[in-house]
Scaffold this active site. Structure first.
Site, short mmCIF file in Angstrom:
data_model
loop_
_atom_site.label_atom_id
_atom_site.label_comp_id
_atom_site.label_asym_id
_atom_site.label_seq_id
_atom_site.Cartn_x
_atom_site.Cartn_y
_atom_site.Cartn_z
N LYS A 23 1.46 4.12 -2.97
CA LYS A 23 1.20 5.55 -2.76
C LYS A 23 2.47 6.37 -3.01
O LYS A 23 2.39 7.53 -3.43
CB LYS A 23 0.65 5.78 -1.36
CG LYS A 23 -0.73 5.14 -1.14
CD LYS A 23 -1.77 5.71 -2.10
CE LYS A 23 -3.16 5.20 -1.80
NZ LYS A 23 -4.20 5.84 -2.63
N TYR A 59 0.84 -1.21 0.00
CA TYR A 59 0.00 0.00 0.00
C TYR A 59 0.88 1.26 0.00
O TYR A 59 0.71 2.14 -0.84
CB TYR A 59 -0.91 -0.02 1.23
CG TYR A 59 -1.76 1.23 1.35
CD1 TYR A 59 -2.87 1.42 0.53
CD2 TYR A 59 -1.45 2.22 2.29
CE1 TYR A 59 -3.64 2.57 0.63
CE2 TYR A 59 -2.21 3.37 2.39
CZ TYR A 59 -3.31 3.54 1.57
OH TYR A 59 -4.06 4.68 1.66
N1 LIG Z 1 -8.94 6.09 5.14
C1 LIG Z 1 -7.67 6.37 5.33
O1 LIG Z 1 -7.15 6.31 6.47
C2 LIG Z 1 -6.82 6.81 4.15
C3 LIG Z 1 -5.56 7.38 4.42
C4 LIG Z 1 -4.76 7.79 3.36
C5 LIG Z 1 -5.20 7.65 2.05
N2 LIG Z 1 -6.44 7.10 1.81
C6 LIG Z 1 -6.84 6.95 0.41
O2 LIG Z 1 -8.07 7.58 0.18
C7 LIG Z 1 -8.72 6.96 -0.94
C8 LIG Z 1 -10.17 6.67 -0.58
O3 LIG Z 1 -10.22 5.70 0.45
P1 LIG Z 1 -11.28 5.77 1.65
O4 LIG Z 1 -10.52 5.85 2.90
O5 LIG Z 1 -12.33 6.77 1.36
O6 LIG Z 1 -11.84 4.26 1.62
P2 LIG Z 1 -13.19 3.63 1.03
O7 LIG Z 1 -14.38 4.28 1.62
O8 LIG Z 1 -13.01 2.17 1.17
O9 LIG Z 1 -13.14 4.07 -0.51
C9 LIG Z 1 -12.47 3.34 -1.49
C10 LIG Z 1 -13.29 3.51 -2.76
O10 LIG Z 1 -12.60 2.88 -3.83
C11 LIG Z 1 -13.53 2.09 -4.58
N3 LIG Z 1 -12.80 0.94 -5.12
C12 LIG Z 1 -12.16 -0.04 -4.42
N4 LIG Z 1 -11.65 -0.95 -5.26
C13 LIG Z 1 -11.98 -0.53 -6.51
C14 LIG Z 1 -11.74 -1.06 -7.81
N5 LIG Z 1 -11.06 -2.21 -7.97
N6 LIG Z 1 -12.21 -0.38 -8.89
C15 LIG Z 1 -12.88 0.78 -8.72
N7 LIG Z 1 -13.15 1.33 -7.52
C16 LIG Z 1 -12.69 0.67 -6.43
C17 LIG Z 1 -14.59 1.65 -3.57
O11 LIG Z 1 -15.86 1.44 -4.17
P3 LIG Z 1 -16.33 -0.04 -4.64
O12 LIG Z 1 -16.07 -0.96 -3.48
O13 LIG Z 1 -17.76 0.12 -5.00
O14 LIG Z 1 -15.48 -0.36 -5.83
C18 LIG Z 1 -14.67 2.87 -2.65
O15 LIG Z 1 -15.63 3.78 -3.10
C19 LIG Z 1 -7.90 5.69 -1.24
O16 LIG Z 1 -7.05 5.93 -2.35
C20 LIG Z 1 -7.07 5.51 0.01
O17 LIG Z 1 -5.86 4.84 -0.24
C21 LIG Z 1 -7.25 6.69 2.83
#
Ligand SMILES: NC(=O)c1ccc[n+]([C@@H]2O[C@H](COP(=O)([O-])OP(=O)(O)OC[C@H]3O[C@@H](n4cnc5c(N)ncnc54)[C@H](OP(=O)(O)O)[C@@H]3O)[C@@H](O)[C@H]2O)c1
Length: 262
Positions: A163, A159
């Site tokens: 990133k 991961y």
């Molecule tokens: N939460 C944290 O602590 C955190 C920290 C740093 C960075 N981020 C980044 O923020 C971004 C959003 O994450 P989040 O925290 O909001 O988590 P999340 O709610 O799980 O969102 C992830 C999204 O990506 C979609 N997704 C997953 N696999 C996919 C695929 N194979 N094809 C197309 N869409 C896909 C999911 O929808 P479906 O399941 O419907 O596909 C979901 O809407 C990510 O890039 C994550 O790495 C998060």
């Protein structure tokens, strides 16, 4: 859907749009009157979110159910946009997945799938949607990285590495496009309260706070922004002050318990 030329409004393509940080970003964009194309795997969830955004903000919202980790999926999205006559003024590469645990205990196909989505699809979509923006001398691409991009992170190794790719790639494309009128920027959230990160952690931020940072990143000038002051400080210490070996050892100790509980 009317094209953006017909309505004289911007259109944003947001991946991973129906949940978490992506949903908070689409809410902000819709609030500004931006039309939207929402992309993720779960089509029903996307359509429910689209219906709500149309009703609350009066914007046009299209949905496309697509697994972006699949080979050819970014091209399918670009073709779908062309067929619909939609020019993307803004692309937010937000979809991402995480894997927690030692690499030695992780299914190799899942590691590959993570890299294909978090890094591969981001690079391919950027390469597909950037040229028309450069030709029109306007547009913006926001790539969602992570504080994990700034130093190696044991137990979330793939991961954090994916990133790091997003961050480096985006910084380089920013430099390539600085004089074109197109805004390219990486935004790095730290721990944020979403389905991806349900662990109890100090200083966790709300998706809305990250969305605010994304909106100010769109107005800003630099190549990369870390969301939140504490996160910015930590990335400075782990990414700049400490050698990678020390950063990795410290992170290994702090993440070991969470990884072994998993
Ligand atoms: N939460 C944290 O602590 C955190 C920290 C740093 C960075 N981020 C980044 O923020 C971004 C959003 O994450 P989040 O925290 O909001 O988590 P999340 O709610 O799980 O969102 C992830 C999204 O990506 C979609 N997704 C997953 N696999 C996919 C695929 N194979 N094809 C197309 N869409 C896909 C999911 O929808 P479906 O399941 O419907 O596909 C979901 O809407 C990510 O890039 C994550 O790495 C998060």
């Amino acid at each position: 859907m009317k094209t953006n030329q017909q309505t004289n409004r911007r259109t944003a393509v947001v991946t991973g749009a129906a949940t978490g940080i992506g949903a908070a970003i689409t809410e902000r964009l819709a609030g500004q009157g931006t039309h939207l194309v929402l992309v993720a795997r779960d089509g029903a969830r996307l359509e429910a979110e689209a219906e709500r955004l149309r009703a609350e903000h009066g914007v046009q919202v299209s949905t496309l159910a697509l697994d972006l980790s699949h080979r050819g999926a970014p091209s399918r999205l670009a073709e779908w946009l062309a067929d619909a006559g939609i020019e993307a003024d803004v692309l937010v590469n937000n979809a991402g997945v995480s894997l927690l645990g030692p690499v030695a205990d992780t299914d190799a196909a899942r590691v590959r799938g993570l890299v294909d989505l978090n890094a591969g699809a981001v690079a391919e979509l950027t390469a597909l949607l950037l040229p028309p923006m450069v030709a029109r001398k306007t547009g913006a691409i926001v790539n969602i990285a992570s504080t994990g991009a700034y130093a190696p992170a044991p137990y979330v190794a793939a991961y954090a590495a994916s990133k790091a790719f997003v961050l480096s790639f985006t910084q380089a494309v920013w430099a390539e496009t600085r004089a074109t009128g197109v805004r390219v920027v990486a935004v790095s959230p730290g721990p944020t309260e979403t389905a991806m990160n349900t662990r109890r952690m100090p200083g966790k931020r709300a998706p809305d706070a990250v969305a605010d940072t994304v909106m100010s990143a769109l107005r800003g000038r630099g190549p990369a922004i870390v969301d939140g002051r504490l996160n910015a400080f930590q990335t400075f210490v782990f990414g700049r002050l400490l050698p990678a070996s020390a950063a990795a050892r410290i992170a290994e100790r702090s993440l070991r318990k969470a990884a072994l509980r998993n």
